[in-house]
Design an enzyme around this catalytic site. Structure first.
Site: not given
Ligand code: 5GP
Ligand code: ZN
Length: 134
Positions: A86, A30-31, A99-101, A93
């Protein structure tokens, strides 16, 4: 999907720190990590949420969650890890590609659990009647 960041990561259009890849799934850092080693596991094909993804691909994806979790446990000095998905924008989300964290948990990381509450009298049975599956 044209505008999807994770589809662009799959195609290589956007860079990522790749933790794992096979024909159908991928895992990358995760970035903006909640903790160092925070990894996202995705199916390569675009599906938005648990309702959309076919069962067989979901099974493959969750097995990669298990595999990456094992690597986190074996190779980082963690106390455990959390798995989180999420599901839908209303549940935070942001990227509409399922995606799974995997969030590594370090000793004394102070990542407090979600708040909990109590059911008022009669509420649990009311909710149960709505969601129970026969
Ligand atoms: P969500 O809130 O959709 O469950 O989580 C999305 C996740 O994607 C966030 O934790 C965010 O930091 C990560 N993310 C967003 N853009 C990028 C990206 O360009 N590269 C990577 N590696 N992670 C990303
Ligand atoms: Zn996508």
């Amino acid at each position: 999907m044209a505008d999807c960041i994770f589809c662009k990561i799959v195609s290589g259009e956007l860079p990522s720190y790749k933790v794992y890849e096979d024909e159908d799934t991928m895992a990358f850092l995760d970035i903006n990590p909640t903790a160092f080693g925070h990894t996202l596991v995705i199916p390569k094909k675009h599906f938005s949420n648990l309702e959309e993804i076919p069962a067989d691909l979901l099974q493959q994806t969750i097995l990669i969650v298990k595999k990456v979790g094992q690597s986190i446990k074996d190779n980082l000095d963690v106390a455990g890890y959390n798995v989180c998905e999420n599901n839908d924008p209303g549940a935070n989300q942001i990227i509409p590609h399922i995606h799974f964290h995997l969030i590594p948990r370090y000793k004394n990381d102070h990542l407090d659990p979600w708040p909990q509450t109590k059911y008022p009298e009669g509420k649990a049975i009311q909710i149960l009647e709505k969601i129970k599956i026969n």
